[in-house]
Scaffold this motif. Structure first.
Motif, PDB file in Angstrom:
ATOM      1  N   ALA A  59       0.809  -1.215   0.000  1.00  0.00           N
ATOM      2  CA  ALA A  59       0.000   0.000   0.000  1.00  0.00           C
ATOM      3  C   ALA A  59       0.845   1.269   0.000  1.00  0.00           C
ATOM      4  O   ALA A  59       0.297   2.377  -0.037  1.00  0.00           O
ATOM      5  N   GLY A  60       2.166   1.138   0.063  1.00  0.00           N
ATOM      6  CA  GLY A  60       3.021   2.306   0.059  1.00  0.00           C
ATOM      7  C   GLY A  60       3.200   2.963   1.409  1.00  0.00           C
ATOM      8  O   GLY A  60       3.717   4.084   1.496  1.00  0.00           O
ATOM      9  N   LEU A  61       2.803   2.272   2.483  1.00  0.00           N
ATOM     10  CA  LEU A  61       2.956   2.828   3.826  1.00  0.00           C
ATOM     11  C   LEU A  61       4.363   2.642   4.369  1.00  0.00           C
ATOM     12  O   LEU A  61       4.745   3.279   5.356  1.00  0.00           O
ATOM     13  N   ALA A  62       5.122   1.763   3.754  1.00  0.00           N
ATOM     14  CA  ALA A  62       6.500   1.496   4.177  1.00  0.00           C
ATOM     15  C   ALA A  62       7.248   0.886   3.012  1.00  0.00           C
ATOM     16  O   ALA A  62       6.644   0.320   2.087  1.00  0.00           O
ATOM     17  N   GLU A  63       8.571   0.998   3.051  1.00  0.00           N
ATOM     18  CA  GLU A  63       9.417   0.384   2.033  1.00  0.00           C
ATOM     19  C   GLU A  63       9.964  -0.958   2.481  1.00  0.00           C
ATOM     20  O   GLU A  63      10.229  -1.831   1.657  1.00  0.00           O
ATOM     21  N   VAL A  64      10.151  -1.124   3.776  1.00  0.00           N
ATOM     22  CA  VAL A  64      10.693  -2.384   4.293  1.00  0.00           C
ATOM     23  C   VAL A  64      10.081  -2.643   5.665  1.00  0.00           C
ATOM     24  O   VAL A  64      10.028  -1.759   6.522  1.00  0.00           O
ATOM     25  N   THR A  65       9.580  -3.864   5.861  1.00  0.00           N
ATOM     26  CA  THR A  65       8.883  -4.235   7.087  1.00  0.00           C
ATOM     27  C   THR A  65       9.385  -5.594   7.571  1.00  0.00           C
ATOM     28  O   THR A  65      10.106  -6.301   6.861  1.00  0.00           O
ATOM     29  N   LEU A  66       8.948  -5.941   8.779  1.00  0.00           N
ATOM     30  CA  LEU A  66       9.356  -7.204   9.385  1.00  0.00           C
ATOM     31  C   LEU A  66       8.121  -7.953   9.860  1.00  0.00           C
ATOM     32  O   LEU A  66       7.209  -7.367  10.450  1.00  0.00           O
ATOM     33  N   ALA A  67       8.103  -9.256   9.615  1.00  0.00           N
ATOM     34  CA  ALA A  67       7.108 -10.150  10.205  1.00  0.00           C
ATOM     35  C   ALA A  67       7.849 -11.211  10.994  1.00  0.00           C
ATOM     36  O   ALA A  67       8.798 -11.815  10.487  1.00  0.00           O
ATOM     37  N   VAL A  68       7.434 -11.413  12.236  1.00  0.00           N
ATOM     38  CA  VAL A  68       8.054 -12.435  13.075  1.00  0.00           C
ATOM     39  C   VAL A  68       6.960 -13.199  13.801  1.00  0.00           C
ATOM     40  O   VAL A  68       5.936 -12.637  14.192  1.00  0.00           O
ATOM     41  N   GLY A  69       7.149 -14.501  13.925  1.00  0.00           N
ATOM     42  CA  GLY A  69       6.228 -15.343  14.678  1.00  0.00           C
ATOM     43  C   GLY A  69       7.012 -16.205  15.641  1.00  0.00           C
ATOM     44  O   GLY A  69       8.117 -16.647  15.324  1.00  0.00           O
ATOM     45  N   PHE A  70       6.456 -16.445  16.814  1.00  0.00           N
ATOM     46  CA  PHE A  70       7.201 -17.192  17.836  1.00  0.00           C
ATOM     47  C   PHE A  70       6.229 -17.850  18.802  1.00  0.00           C
ATOM     48  O   PHE A  70       5.059 -17.479  18.896  1.00  0.00           O
TER      49      PHE A  70
END
Length: 401
Positions: A98-109
């Motif tokens: 959506a153009g809200l960020a250029e680089v993001t992180l997803a983490v699951g634990f």
């Protein structure tokens, strides 16, 4: 929506609960550190993060990521039962798309306990599986095994009655996935099982034996998500795995109105999500090379074959027996060992699937590499209910692996 890519992945080994002295912030730091290292960036470049877990305390995402870096970014905590990891991935993808960020992180634990899985105290008046319990109550007597085991065990009984599926075909799923995990150093179980061993293992519910059921596990997995512009600016084209399409669906009325336990455990969600993904990506199931799917129990792998369109309803038992879903077959399903053998720390599972498929599509899966893998498909299911299906494509400039 902009094109979105997975540019870095990492995960810890998945291990038996309580078998390793570590905290969940420590496992998250290890997984996130590996993903950032894979992407070649520091945590200071991450603009938003989605942290998925089921059993940890409220705001555990902040607690875990504060150990990685205190950068003030938005951190969103995600819980969507067993589909949590893929739901966190979806948020990270949507922010970039959506153009809200250029680089993001997803983490699951997850750091699981027997008490958390079993529940404690008196049963509440309202649960997240009320509709599932009501649907099952009209057909099957309640047993003493964990409720999810009863749901899927009874779905197996129904599949056998309706289609003539055999106990050997159910067990063949476990044999295949345990064999695959012998090649995966991060898997909880590394030993092969014969058909006789699976069939002779401790009964759990209905036709399901212990080695056909996913274990309780501890572990973490993470993915760095980036835009096309970020990929180009940082020279990441050779490792940028594109997310071609991704869909999250929840139960509709068909799940509980048909009287079918196969529908209760999520087949309609899988069909709907897969149809949308294939339409959006402009591909069909025959274009897919490698699949990581939610084999929480052996029966669910068979149900999912049918719901994804690998075969017609009732033909999944014969499909797995034919070898079509193992190495040398049309698709390699669960090269990681799947939930049954790799392990199933609930919040991490969806991102572990993303990691495995990224390695496969980049040609980095070593002994378990699927030759020529160009298109990957992930299926992550949570009762109560959510299903996420994701299609991935190999980096455009990557050599044929």
């Amino acid at each position: 929506m902009r094109r979105v890519f997975v540019v870095g992945v990492g995960m810890t080994p998945f291990v038996k609960i309580g078998s390793r002295e570590w905290t969940y912030p420590e496992m998250v730091s290890a997984a996130v550190g590996a993903a950032l290292g894979d992407a070649g960036i520091g945590y200071d470049r991450i603009q938003r993060a989605a942290a998925g877990y089921v059993f940890q305390p409220s705001a555990a995402g902040q607690r875990t990521l504060y150990d990685v870096g205190l950068t003030g970014i938005p951190i969103v905590n995600v819980n969507n039962n067993c589909a949590t990891g893929s739901t966190a991935l979806m948020l990270a993808r949507e922010w970039v798309g959506a153009g809200l960020a250029e680089v993001t992180l997803a983490v699951g634990f997850e750091q699981m306990t027997k008490e958390a899985m079993a529940g404690s105290g008196a049963a509440p008046k309202v649960t997240t599986i009320d509709a599932h319990l009501k649907a099952m109550a009209g057909q099957f007597e309640f047993g003493t095994s964990p409720m999810t085991t009863q749901f899927f065990g009874n779905a197996a009984i129904e599949h056998m009655r309706r289609y003539g599926t055999t106990v050997e075909q159910l067990a063949a799923v476990a044999v295949k996935n345990h064999q695959h995990s012998t090649r995966n150093p991060l898997a909880q179980f590394r030993d092969p099982y014969t058909l006789a061993q699976v069939l002779g293992d401790r009964p759990v519910h209905g036709p399901l034996t212990r080695s056909q059921c996913s274990p309780m596990s501890d572990g973490a997995a993470a993915a760095v998500i980036a835009s096309e512009d970020f990929v180009a600016a940082h020279g990441l084209e050779a490792q940028a795995v594109e997310i071609l399409a991704q869909e999250l669906v929840t139960d509709d009325a068909s799940a509980f109105g048909s009287g079918s336990m196969i529908d209760v455990v999520g087949a309609p969600m899988t069909r709907a999500a897969a149809r949308k993904v294939f339409d959006s990506a402009g591909i069909g199931v025959d274009d897919v090379d490698v699949i990581e799917l939610h084999d929480c129990f052996s029966i669910n792998e068979l149900i999912t074959y049918e719901a994804l369109g690998l075969c017609a309803p009732g033909e999944s038992g014969a499909l797995v027996e034919s070898g079509a879903t193992g190495y040398g077959g049309q698709w390699v399903v669960n090269p990681s060992g799947g939930l049954i053998s790799k392990g199933h720390p609930l919040g991490a599972t969806g991102l572990a699937q993303a990691a495995e498929l990224s390695w496969q599509l980049r040609g980095l899966a070593r002994e378990r590499q699927v030759p020529g893998a160009r298109i990957g498909l992930a299926h992550n299911l949570g009762l109560g209910g959510a299903c996420v299906v994701t299609a991935y494509a190999a980096p455009a400039g990557a050599a044929q692996n």
